[in-house]
Design an enzyme around this catalytic site. Structure first.
Site, PDB file in Angstrom:
ATOM      1  N   GLY A 125       0.800  -1.220   0.000  1.00 17.55           N
ATOM      2  CA  GLY A 125       0.000   0.000   0.000  1.00 17.55           C
ATOM      3  C   GLY A 125       0.826   1.259   0.000  1.00 17.55           C
ATOM      4  CB  THR A 127      -1.221   4.352  -4.847  1.00 14.86           C
ATOM      5  OG1 THR A 127      -0.152   3.873  -5.648  1.00 14.86           O
ATOM      6  CG2 THR A 127      -1.992   5.418  -5.600  1.00 14.86           C
ATOM      7  N   PRO A 129      -5.227   8.309  -2.232  1.00 14.59           N
ATOM      8  CG  PRO A 129      -7.258   8.272  -1.075  1.00 14.59           C
ATOM      9  CD  PRO A 129      -5.792   7.964  -0.911  1.00 14.59           C
ATOM     10  N   GLY A 132      -0.173   8.988  -6.545  1.00 13.61           N
ATOM     11  CA  GLY A 132       0.648   7.783  -6.568  1.00 13.61           C
ATOM     12  C   GLY A 132       2.049   8.067  -7.082  1.00 13.61           C
ATOM     13  CD  GLN A 339      -8.542  -1.538 -37.097  1.00 16.25           C
ATOM     14  OE1 GLN A 339      -8.880  -1.173 -35.982  1.00 16.25           O
ATOM     15  NE2 GLN A 339      -9.208  -1.202 -38.187  1.00 16.25           N
ATOM     16  CB  ILE A 340      -5.659  -8.226 -36.925  1.00 19.79           C
ATOM     17  CG1 ILE A 340      -4.524  -7.416 -37.570  1.00 19.79           C
ATOM     18  CG2 ILE A 340      -5.704  -9.648 -37.464  1.00 19.79           C
ATOM     19  CD1 ILE A 340      -3.133  -7.924 -37.284  1.00 19.79           C
ATOM     20  N   GLY A 342     -11.137  -7.338 -36.341  1.00 23.05           N
ATOM     21  CA  GLY A 342     -12.370  -6.672 -36.767  1.00 23.05           C
ATOM     22  C   GLY A 342     -13.373  -6.599 -35.626  1.00 23.05           C
ATOM     23  CD  GLU A 366       4.672  -2.908  -9.962  1.00 22.30           C
ATOM     24  OE1 GLU A 366       5.910  -2.953  -9.935  1.00 22.30           O
ATOM     25  OE2 GLU A 366       3.946  -3.869  -9.694  1.00 22.30           O
ATOM     26  CD  GLU A 370       2.957  10.400 -18.608  1.00 18.96           C
ATOM     27  OE1 GLU A 370       2.725   9.486 -17.787  1.00 18.96           O
ATOM     28  OE2 GLU A 370       2.344  10.503 -19.680  1.00 18.96           O
TER      29      GLU A 370
HETATM   30  C1  LIG Z   1      -5.422  -1.720 -11.230  1.00 23.72           C
HETATM   31  C2  LIG Z   1      -4.410  -0.983 -10.433  1.00 23.72           C
HETATM   32  C3  LIG Z   1      -3.635  -1.666  -9.502  1.00 23.72           C
HETATM   33  C4  LIG Z   1      -2.723  -0.957  -8.707  1.00 23.72           C
HETATM   34  N1  LIG Z   1      -2.032  -1.626  -7.711  1.00 23.72           N
HETATM   35  C5  LIG Z   1      -1.319  -0.894  -6.804  1.00 23.72           C
HETATM   36  C6  LIG Z   1      -0.743  -1.528  -5.650  1.00 23.72           C
HETATM   37  O1  LIG Z   1      -0.854  -2.745  -5.453  1.00 23.72           O
HETATM   38  N2  LIG Z   1      -0.087  -0.744  -4.744  1.00 23.72           N
HETATM   39  C7  LIG Z   1       0.055   0.614  -4.907  1.00 23.72           C
HETATM   40  O2  LIG Z   1       0.642   1.264  -4.042  1.00 23.72           O
HETATM   41  N3  LIG Z   1      -0.454   1.228  -6.005  1.00 23.72           N
HETATM   42  C8  LIG Z   1      -1.146   0.511  -6.939  1.00 23.72           C
HETATM   43  N4  LIG Z   1      -1.692   1.130  -8.037  1.00 23.72           N
HETATM   44  C9  LIG Z   1      -1.517   2.575  -8.192  1.00 23.72           C
HETATM   45  C10 LIG Z   1      -0.614   2.980  -9.348  1.00 23.72           C
HETATM   46  O3  LIG Z   1       0.712   2.621  -9.086  1.00 23.72           O
HETATM   47  C11 LIG Z   1      -0.828   4.484  -9.548  1.00 23.72           C
HETATM   48  O4  LIG Z   1      -2.109   4.639 -10.133  1.00 23.72           O
HETATM   49  C12 LIG Z   1       0.233   5.118 -10.419  1.00 23.72           C
HETATM   50  O5  LIG Z   1       1.483   5.110  -9.781  1.00 23.72           O
HETATM   51  C13 LIG Z   1      -0.127   6.569 -10.789  1.00 23.72           C
HETATM   52  O6  LIG Z   1      -0.510   7.296  -9.666  1.00 23.72           O
HETATM   53  P1  LIG Z   1      -1.864   8.153  -9.712  1.00 23.72           P
HETATM   54  O7  LIG Z   1      -2.943   7.250 -10.212  1.00 23.72           O
HETATM   55  O8  LIG Z   1      -2.067   8.768  -8.389  1.00 23.72           O
HETATM   56  O9  LIG Z   1      -1.614   9.255 -10.823  1.00 23.72           O
HETATM   57  P2  LIG Z   1      -0.929  10.684 -10.552  1.00 23.72           P
HETATM   58  O10 LIG Z   1       0.325  10.505  -9.796  1.00 23.72           O
HETATM   59  O11 LIG Z   1      -1.959  11.605 -10.015  1.00 23.72           O
HETATM   60  O12 LIG Z   1      -0.583  11.113 -12.037  1.00 23.72           O
HETATM   61  C14 LIG Z   1      -1.553  11.643 -12.940  1.00 23.72           C
HETATM   62  C15 LIG Z   1      -0.866  11.949 -14.257  1.00 23.72           C
HETATM   63  O13 LIG Z   1       0.132  12.970 -14.071  1.00 23.72           O
HETATM   64  C16 LIG Z   1       1.382  12.509 -14.528  1.00 23.72           C
HETATM   65  N5  LIG Z   1       2.443  13.094 -13.694  1.00 23.72           N
HETATM   66  C17 LIG Z   1       2.547  13.064 -12.351  1.00 23.72           C
HETATM   67  N6  LIG Z   1       3.661  13.693 -11.952  1.00 23.72           N
HETATM   68  C18 LIG Z   1       4.278  14.128 -13.070  1.00 23.72           C
HETATM   69  C19 LIG Z   1       5.473  14.872 -13.336  1.00 23.72           C
HETATM   70  N7  LIG Z   1       6.285  15.270 -12.349  1.00 23.72           N
HETATM   71  N8  LIG Z   1       5.790  15.136 -14.633  1.00 23.72           N
HETATM   72  C20 LIG Z   1       4.984  14.730 -15.645  1.00 23.72           C
HETATM   73  N9  LIG Z   1       3.843  14.045 -15.449  1.00 23.72           N
HETATM   74  C21 LIG Z   1       3.494  13.737 -14.196  1.00 23.72           C
HETATM   75  C22 LIG Z   1       1.321  10.998 -14.414  1.00 23.72           C
HETATM   76  O14 LIG Z   1       2.280  10.384 -15.269  1.00 23.72           O
HETATM   77  C23 LIG Z   1      -0.120  10.751 -14.852  1.00 23.72           C
HETATM   78  O15 LIG Z   1      -0.203  10.774 -16.250  1.00 23.72           O
HETATM   79  C24 LIG Z   1      -2.559   0.436  -8.881  1.00 23.72           C
HETATM   80  C25 LIG Z   1      -3.322   1.105  -9.857  1.00 23.72           C
HETATM   81  C26 LIG Z   1      -4.249   0.420 -10.600  1.00 23.72           C
HETATM   82  C27 LIG Z   1      -5.093   1.206 -11.567  1.00 23.72           C
END
Ligand SMILES: Cc1cc2nc3c(=O)[nH]c(=O)nc-3n(C[C@H](O)[C@H](O)[C@H](O)COP(=O)(O)OP(=O)(O)OC[C@H]3O[C@@H](n4cnc5c(N)ncnc54)[C@H](O)[C@@H]3O)c2cc1C
Length: 383
Positions: A125, A127, A129, A132, A339-340, A342, A366, A370
């Site tokens: 854990g 990430t 709200p 991440g 696409q292939i 259809g 992970e 970016e």
């Molecule tokens: C199905 C699923 C399973 C997951 N499992 C886990 C898990 O087991 N444990 C865990 O801890 N997390 C988990 N995650 C979380 C995942 O690792 C995060 O969603 C991911 O790291 C992105 O964080 P965020 O969603 O908060 O996006 P944000 O950090 O809010 O980013 C939003 C956008 O802004 C961009 N951005 C952010 N900072 C910058 C910057 N400095 N420069 C340019 N662009 C930037 C990002 O690339 C992205 O496009 C999971 C997510 C999903 C969807």
């Protein structure tokens, strides 16, 4: 001498997992996916095969293999289905590995045997709200009260955190301040601890047979000895866990990319349009050739990252390169494969429809694409 052939024991493992994926996973996984059910029986079978214990020593019930063996297994599973693959990936590299790497003797002995056997799962854990990518912005707190940590806060999108066999989640939390900076530590929270709530599962675009939940902690008390590793090292521990995890996700992405090639080769040889098999048209042949190129080059990238990791050399840049190119390959191949196929490509009953839905998260989880570019630039000395 450069030799890209797999040594015999790796090749044997690859073939065993390949056969399992084709004969046991492929026939049933579509239904689990559609009903958004976790495939407990398949996970138990993977446990009995030793897949959850692949990179761990035998003294903890592991197979005594290495991280590359795990990657090969992930590639072969994801060639058929990514939900089972990510259940294994998160179970091993995010769930059990931090306990193996940073845990005390007692923590390892208590948790690892069941995790290695696939009888239990652990979540990771990080990430929250509020974000991440900026993992240091953790808001969850843990305050020491006598002999207990009192945890408050929430986590988002945590894989394997709410199954019937989940036993614990390791979370990052702010445990104090040092020189005006947050002190972040990692703490083990056993499932069922009062004050620890697993939120209802998400409705997801893909990975629909895998388990993902938000978590909340409200005055959740765990013993002080549940601290994982050193106090204040939680952030660093999680970042190094993610470096390895990126190689694993790269392997999983290559599997999805190769699965697209497998499906398209078969379909292009059967489907007819305008009096010929569609595979006879150069437009289709070139698409499939490009797909094979992407899968092949992405595989080389993750092999190299894994080789450096196993030699004990720095591999941060290579891990990010592998994650970036392989998740791109997975997305591009999934789009071309759909696409292939259809109209059938848009139907959930065909694997390519699942591949299409499962590919996008590979560019996000992970570390987003970016973030991989930021890490590569940093490794090149750009500040
Ligand atoms: C199905 C699923 C399973 C997951 N499992 C886990 C898990 O087991 N444990 C865990 O801890 N997390 C988990 N995650 C979380 C995942 O690792 C995060 O969603 C991911 O790291 C992105 O964080 P965020 O969603 O908060 O996006 P944000 O950090 O809010 O980013 C939003 C956008 O802004 C961009 N951005 C952010 N900072 C910058 C910057 N400095 N420069 C340019 N662009 C930037 C990002 O690339 C992205 O496009 C999971 C997510 C999903 C969807």
């Amino acid at each position: 001498m450069i030799d890209f052939r797999l040594p015999e024991e790796y090749e044997a493992l690859r073939k065993t997992v390949h056969d399992f994926a084709q004969s046991e996973v492929a026939p049933v996984i579509g239904e689990f996916y559609e009903r958004e059910k976790f495939p407990y029986d398949l996970v138990a079978q993977m446990g009995r095969m030793g897949l959850f214990g692949l990179p761990f020593p035998e003294e903890f019930g592991g197979m005594g293999g290495d991280y590359f063996a795990l990657c090969l297994a992930l590639e072969e599973l994801a060639r058929v289905d990514s939900s089972v693959a990510v259940t294994l990936e998160a179970g091993v590299s995010l769930g059990a590995m931090p306990i193996f790497r940073f845990g005390s003797k007692e923590q390892r002995e208590r948790w690892l045997p069941a995790l290695c056997a696939g009888e239990a799962l652990a979540g990771f854990g990080l990430t929250e709200p509020g974000g991440g990518s900026d993992a240091g912005a953790t808001r969850t707190t843990a305050k020491l009260d006598g002999e207990e940590w009192v945890i408050n806060g929430s986590k988002s999108f945590i894989t394997n955190s709410g199954t019937d066999i989940t036993r614990l989640v390791t979370v990052t939390a702010v445990t104090g301040q040092h020189d005006g900076r947050k002190e972040i530590s990692a703490i083990i929270v056993p499932s069922g601890t009062p004050g620890f709530t697993v939120e209802p599962k998400y409705s997801k675009v893909g990975w629909n047979a895998s388990d993902t939940h938000g978590l909340s902690f409200s005055d959740c008390r765990v013993p002080a000895e549940n601290l994982l590793g050193e106090r204040g090292r939680g952030y660093a521990q999680f970042l190094s866990t993610l470096d390895e995890g990126r190689v694993a996700i790269a392997a999983l992405s290559v599997g999805l990319a190769q699965g697209c090639v497998d499906e398209c080769l078969r379909y292009a040889g059967e489907r007819e349009a305008f009096g010929s098999r569609i595979g006879a048209y150069q437009a289709i042949q070139f698409k499939i050739a490009d797909m094979e190129v992407r899968a092949h080059t992405a595989r080389l990238a993750y092999y190299e990252a894994a080789a450096k990791m196993l030699r004990g050399e720095p591999f941060k840049k290579e891990a990010s390169i592998a994650k970036l190119v392989s998740s791109n390959a997975a997305m591009d191949n999934a789009r071309d494969a759909t696409q292939i196929f259809g109209g059938y490509g848009f139907m959930n009953e065909f694997p390519v429809g699942r591949f299409y839905r499962d590919a996008k998260i590979l560019e996000i989880g992970e570390g987003t694409s970016e973030i991989q570019r930021m890490l590569i630039a940093r490794e090149l000395g750009l500040r």
